[in-house]
Enzyme design. Structure first.
Site, PDB file in Angstrom:
ATOM      1  N   GLY A 212      -1.927   0.017  -1.834  1.00 48.80           N
ATOM      2  CA  GLY A 212      -2.099   0.122  -0.292  1.00 48.80           C
ATOM      3  C   GLY A 212      -1.378  -0.876   0.233  1.00 48.80           C
ATOM      4  O   GLY A 212      -1.575  -1.501   1.177  1.00 48.80           O
TER       5      GLY A 212
ATOM      6  N   SER B 111      -3.352   1.134   4.288  1.00 49.29           N
ATOM      7  CA  SER B 111      -4.109   2.558   4.695  1.00 49.29           C
ATOM      8  C   SER B 111      -3.377   3.283   5.542  1.00 49.29           C
ATOM      9  O   SER B 111      -3.875   4.246   6.050  1.00 49.29           O
ATOM     10  CB  SER B 111      -5.564   2.304   5.156  1.00 49.29           C
ATOM     11  N   GLY B 112      -1.962   2.889   5.658  1.00 49.47           N
ATOM     12  CA  GLY B 112      -1.133   3.901   6.431  1.00 49.47           C
ATOM     13  C   GLY B 112      -0.589   3.284   7.841  1.00 49.47           C
ATOM     14  O   GLY B 112       0.385   3.753   8.285  1.00 49.47           O
TER      15      GLY B 112
ATOM     16  N   LYS C  46      -9.054   5.290 -13.963  1.00 45.99           N
ATOM     17  CA  LYS C  46      -9.952   4.221 -13.774  1.00 45.99           C
ATOM     18  C   LYS C  46     -11.493   4.733 -14.227  1.00 45.99           C
ATOM     19  O   LYS C  46     -11.619   5.797 -14.398  1.00 45.99           O
ATOM     20  CB  LYS C  46     -10.223   3.954 -12.250  1.00 45.99           C
TER      21      LYS C  46
ATOM     22  N   LEU D 276       0.831   0.599   8.434  1.00 52.67           N
ATOM     23  CA  LEU D 276       2.139  -0.029   8.356  1.00 52.67           C
ATOM     24  C   LEU D 276       3.220   1.109   8.054  1.00 52.67           C
ATOM     25  O   LEU D 276       4.555   0.860   7.911  1.00 52.67           O
ATOM     26  CB  LEU D 276       2.368  -1.027   7.152  1.00 52.67           C
ATOM     27  N   ALA D 277       2.868   2.472   8.036  1.00 49.14           N
ATOM     28  CA  ALA D 277       3.833   3.381   7.714  1.00 49.14           C
ATOM     29  C   ALA D 277       3.830   4.415   8.929  1.00 49.14           C
ATOM     30  O   ALA D 277       4.012   5.699   8.719  1.00 49.14           O
ATOM     31  CB  ALA D 277       3.555   4.173   6.424  1.00 49.14           C
TER      32      ALA D 277
ATOM     33  N   ASP E 191      -0.601   6.464 -10.851  1.00 45.19           N
ATOM     34  CA  ASP E 191      -2.115   5.857 -10.992  1.00 45.19           C
ATOM     35  C   ASP E 191      -3.031   6.663 -10.154  1.00 45.19           C
ATOM     36  O   ASP E 191      -2.771   7.323  -9.224  1.00 45.19           O
ATOM     37  CB  ASP E 191      -2.051   4.460 -10.100  1.00 45.19           C
TER      38      ASP E 191
ATOM     39  N   TYR F  62     -10.843  10.100  -6.759  1.00 45.77           N
ATOM     40  CA  TYR F  62     -10.245  10.521  -5.777  1.00 45.77           C
ATOM     41  C   TYR F  62     -10.619  12.183  -5.703  1.00 45.77           C
ATOM     42  O   TYR F  62      -9.827  12.770  -6.489  1.00 45.77           O
ATOM     43  CB  TYR F  62      -8.894  10.191  -6.230  1.00 45.77           C
TER      44      TYR F  62
END
Length: 336
Positions: free
Chosen positions: A234, A238-239, A77, A241-242, A46, A51
């Site tokens: 997501g 946005s990060g 998109k 959780l990682a 995707d 971007y």
């Protein structure tokens, strides 16, 4: 058409980070990350003109040029047309200010009319180096970019982009279309229309371990009733959780950091990775067809594929619910 018949697997790759989101990423690092995604079996990619003002599409196109076109599914998109002229002032991205400041210097036209939709698709095909797109999302027609004017933008898209994409789908030019947004309200409005039915939607950041209550109660029952599928964008919020520090594209506030700490502690007690919990939770809802985490390092792809396959004990999900860390109404893996 149901997205579940189109998508080649439950794990895809979101290319927003490869548009130099937050930092400038060397071309070779972006290329190696995309090759790692392919090597780990990812076949759904995707992207979007937004971007990095076309940078993510260009990088993705370079790698996919060497792959058989019938072996992967590609979505992009509409709503942003990348112009040849360069930007001289800092672009205005609403709440997302500075998000792609390291991307291409090209100006971006923000427009969801029929003409702009056609131009956006033409530009994407050129940057991606392909002759067709599988799925096209109508991008960012929500409050986070338009504030109180979002309804006017929605109307522009309804009479413009929606109609163009419906026609292209009916003609067999694309397989499916929908909305790609960070808020639920535009999707709710679209599903309430008597015309121009979408096939699915890409909802970023709104069905994660940290934020799912609103979508769960307002949007997903309606989508399930209509047979409209969701791609979860997501999934790592946005990060944060990682292992990152961002939530909602900004530095994570204290309350979110505290909640993540509780999630990590619970996961450690059960020998579970937070990535596994995040991905598997997002996919547990019947409407979820795929999840598309992004990455900028090849090693992240091994982590994501392992997280999806990781055996998570039912006791973890039971305790997660008991601790109030997920909604009582949220479907959990294996019916936990």
């Amino acid at each position: 058409m149901s997205l579940q018949y189109i998508l080649p697997g439950r794990l895809g790759f979101g290319t927003a980070p490869l548009g130099n989101m937050f930092r400038a990423i060397p071309d070779e690092e972006a290329r190696a990350t995309l090759e790692a995604a392919w090597d780990h079996g990812v076949r759904f990619f995707d992207t979007a003109p937004f971007y990095g003002a076309g940078l993510a599409e260009e990088r993705l196109g370079e790698v996919l040029a060497g792959k058989p076109r019938d072996e992967y599914v590609l979505s992009t998109k509409v709503g942003r047309v990348v112009l040849d002229e360069h930007e001289t002032d800092a672009p205005d991205f609403g709440e997302k200010g500075g998000l792609f400041e390291h991307g291409n210097p090209n100006k971006i036209l923000h427009e969801w009319t029929a003409d702009a939709t056609e131009r956006s698709i033409e530009g994407s095909l050129k940057r991606l180096g392909t002759d067709r797109l599988d799925i096209v999302w109508v991008h960012d027609i929500a409050q986070d970019f338009h504030g109180d004017a979002w309804l006017a933008t929605f109307e522009e898209a309804r009479t413009g982009a929606f109609r163009v994409l419906s026609r292209l789908r009916d003609e067999g030019v694309i397989e499916a279309w929908g909305l790609g947004v960070n808020k639920t309200e535009p999707i709710e409005l679209t599903l309430a229309l008597d015309e121009l039915r979408p096939d699915g939607f890409l909802l970023a950041g709104r069905y994660t371990l940290l934020d799912h209550e609103h979508a769960l109660t307002r949007l997903l029952p309606l989508a399930q009733e209509q047979g409209v599928d969701m791609v979860v964008g997501g999934p790592y919020s946005s990060g944060v959780l990682a292992g990152g520090t961002h939530f909602e594209y900004q530095q994570a506030p204290a309350g979110i950091v505290e909640r993540v700490g509780k999630l990590k502690a619970l996961a450690e007690r059960h020998g579970v990775s937070v990535k596994a919990a995040a991905l598997q939770f997002s996919l547990a809802h019947p409407v979820a067809a795929a999840v598309i985490p992004g990455a900028t390092r090849p090693s992240r792809l091994a982590e994501d594929t392992a997280a999806l396959a990781e055996a998570v004990p039912a006791a973890f999900w039971t305790e997660l619910r008991a601790a109030g860390l997920v909604s009582p109404a949220a479907p959990l893996p294996d019916g936990a």
